[in-house]
Design a protein around this motif. Structure first.
Motif: not given
Length: 357
Positions: A106-107, A111, A138-141, A143-144
């Protein structure tokens, strides 16, 4: 909780050596390896080599220095591992098992790296981040992580592992130095299993059935997976005479028992996805024999039964039915993680199977 420092597996020696020769060429490495063939172990070997203070002549971690001791105690301040929390449901320390395990990275996990990579190294050396399987970001992770790789923190090495590189962002792939970690040859896999577990005369059959996934075979051998698989195949061997409702009742109970055992920290041996996989493999073998296109691959012991089943219906008609049902099983597999009524689902699948003949 202690964490052993793995030795480099025999079939990964060349990859490990190649990585060492490329050290300092990149801040991020993407290792592509077939699933369950030891890729995770290789990543840990990379990390241990970097963090070890006195690596041996083969550049592997010594296992005795302060850095290695911190790794073994799971307390090295310059070392992070990002993986889906579902991997931690069998953690020997109950308090560290996730309440809501996820199959994705996960994002929030990405982070959380900021507290390490944006500070000075605690031990004055490199910091190491392992991410596996990287395609579960996942997509957000993803991109981060990409932002971090585009502006990499100094003195930090990232090691990513995937067995499905197509699911990774092309931009993440482009930021990494790529290495390939091969699967072992059959003889090497058998030597490993005989040495690390026990000498067994059916390792070859198990490896063939699990597509050479040696680590998967090793883990499954500690459960009742192979026993249940054999029971399942014996029932399918009866073809139209199989008692679909009874079979559904039995394996619904096995799935529920396995889920309960997993909650108490035991490895998961069977779930709906496993049952559908067994059906897919049985249909594959039956199709090969019906078409006279090859030998049984997954259920070699049951070739006589598969041959008898292939003769219970006109070959062309049976092959057509098997092809259509294999396509249906692919759709069923995609839904295997959804919380449907397992008993009814199994009854439907097993009744469909008996109607093939």
């Amino acid at each position: 909780m202690s964490q052993a420092i793995p030795a480099v597996l025999p079939w990964h020696k060349a990859t490990f050596q190649k990585w060492h020769e490329q050290t300092h060429r990149s801040h991020a490495y993407l290792i592509v390896s077939p699933e369950d063939t030891g890729g995770e172990s290789l990543l840990h070997s990379f990390a241990a080599s970097v963090l070890c203070e006195t690596p041996n002549s083969s550049f592997e971690a010594c296992g005795h220095c302060a850095g290695c001791s911190l790794i073994q105690a799971s307390s090295h301040p310059d070392y992070r591992i990002l993986r889906p929390t579902i991997w931690d449901v069998t953690n020997e320390i109950e308090e560290t098992r996730p309440e809501k395990p996820s199959k994705h990275i996960t994002i929030d996990q990405v982070r959380d790296l900021a507290s390490m990579v944006n500070q000075t190294s605690h031990r004055g050396g490199l910091r190491v981040v392992l991410i596996y399987p990287a395609h579960t970001l996942n997509a957000n992770a993803a991109n981060a992580l990409l932002k971090t790789l585009e502006e990499p923190p100094s003195h930090t090495l990232f090691f990513l592992l995937t067995h499905d590189v197509k699911q990774l962002l092309p931009t993440i792939i482009s930021r990494c130095q790529r290495l390939t970690a091969p699967a072992p040859e059959l003889s090497s896999a058998m030597d490993y299993l005989n040495t690390t577990i026990a000498s067994q005369n059916d390792w070859a059959d198990k490896l063939h059935a699990e597509n050479g996934a040696v680590m998967r075979v090793a883990n499954l051998n500690t459960t009742n997976y192979f026993t249940l698989q054999e029971q399942f195949a014996s029932k399918l061997a009866k073809g139209a005479q199989s008692n679909a409702l009874k079979l559904a009742e039995q394996f619904d109970k096995h799935i529920k028992d396995a889920a309960k055992a997993q909650l108490s920290g035991e490895p998961l041996s069977i779930d709906m996805g496993v049952v559908i996989t067994w059906l897919q493999r049985w249909v594959h073998d039956l199709s090969c024999i019906a078409q006279q296109a090859g030998d049984a691959r997954y259920f070699k012991k049951h070739k006589p039964a598969l041959t008898r089943l292939s003769e219970q219906a006109p070959a062309e008609k049976l092959i057509t039915k098997l092809h259509h049902w294999q396509q249906q099983l692919l759709k069923e597999q995609r839904a295997a993680e959804h919380p449907l009524n397992t008993r009814i689902w199994l009854e439907k699948l097993f009744l469909q199977y008996t109607q093939l003949f």
